[in-house]
Design a protein around this motif. Structure first.
Motif, PDB file in Angstrom:
ATOM      1  N   ILE A   1      -0.438   8.364  -0.797  1.00 30.14           N
ATOM      2  CA  ILE A   1      -1.492   7.657  -0.070  1.00 30.14           C
ATOM      3  C   ILE A   1      -2.835   8.384  -0.241  1.00 30.14           C
ATOM      4  N   LEU A   2      -2.809   9.708  -0.135  1.00 33.26           N
ATOM      5  CA  LEU A   2      -4.041  10.485  -0.331  1.00 33.26           C
ATOM      6  C   LEU A   2      -4.569  10.367  -1.759  1.00 33.26           C
ATOM      7  N   VAL A   3      -3.675  10.377  -2.734  1.00 35.75           N
ATOM      8  CA  VAL A   3      -4.093  10.241  -4.124  1.00 35.75           C
ATOM      9  C   VAL A   3      -4.740   8.890  -4.357  1.00 35.75           C
ATOM     10  N   ILE A   4      -4.128   7.840  -3.838  1.00 37.26           N
ATOM     11  CA  ILE A   4      -4.667   6.499  -4.013  1.00 37.26           C
ATOM     12  C   ILE A   4      -5.973   6.331  -3.249  1.00 37.26           C
ATOM     13  N   ALA A   5      -6.030   6.864  -2.020  1.00 40.07           N
ATOM     14  CA  ALA A   5      -7.224   6.719  -1.189  1.00 40.07           C
ATOM     15  C   ALA A   5      -8.436   7.457  -1.774  1.00 40.07           C
ATOM     16  N   THR A   6      -8.211   8.610  -2.384  1.00 37.58           N
ATOM     17  CA  THR A   6      -9.325   9.364  -2.937  1.00 37.58           C
ATOM     18  C   THR A   6      -9.667   8.933  -4.358  1.00 37.58           C
ATOM     19  N   GLY A   7      -8.806   8.120  -4.960  1.00 34.95           N
ATOM     20  CA  GLY A   7      -9.082   7.628  -6.298  1.00 34.95           C
ATOM     21  C   GLY A   7      -8.895   8.673  -7.374  1.00 34.95           C
ATOM     22  N   SER A   8      -8.164   9.728  -7.083  1.00 41.24           N
ATOM     23  CA  SER A   8      -7.973  10.793  -8.077  1.00 41.24           C
ATOM     24  C   SER A   8      -6.833  10.474  -8.999  1.00 41.24           C
TER      25      SER A   8
END
Length: 85
Positions: free
Chosen positions: A78-85
């Motif tokens: 979720i953090l990876v997707i949310a930050t766009g990294s």
């Protein structure tokens, strides 16, 4: 007479949680999946030697570690997707 290598109980063997452990290892968080696979392997080993309580505890431990792995893995993705990294 107890024969080594056979459980002498009428209880059903606890679930090993292998499929869930493999999914956690491959898709969520490999460290938790590896630890869960260790506990999953202990279920059959302990059951085979008549350690019913140990087999149940190993099954429970595998489930708990798998659930933690899923939680941590989902948060990570979720953090990876949310930050766009």
């Amino acid at each position: 007479m107890h024969v080594r290598g056979e459980a002498t109980t009428t209880e059903a063997k606890p679930p090993t949680r292998w499929p869930l452990s493999i999914v956690v290892f491959l898709l969520f968080w490999f460290l938790f999946g590896a630890i869960a696979m260790y506990y999953s392997s202990q279920v059959t080993t302990r059951w085979r030697y008549g350690d019913v309580a140990g087999a149940k505890q190993a099954s429970k431990s595998a489930l708990i570690v798998n659930l933690i792995g899923i939680g941590v893995g989902l948060l990570f993705w979720i953090l990876v997707i949310a930050t766009g990294s």
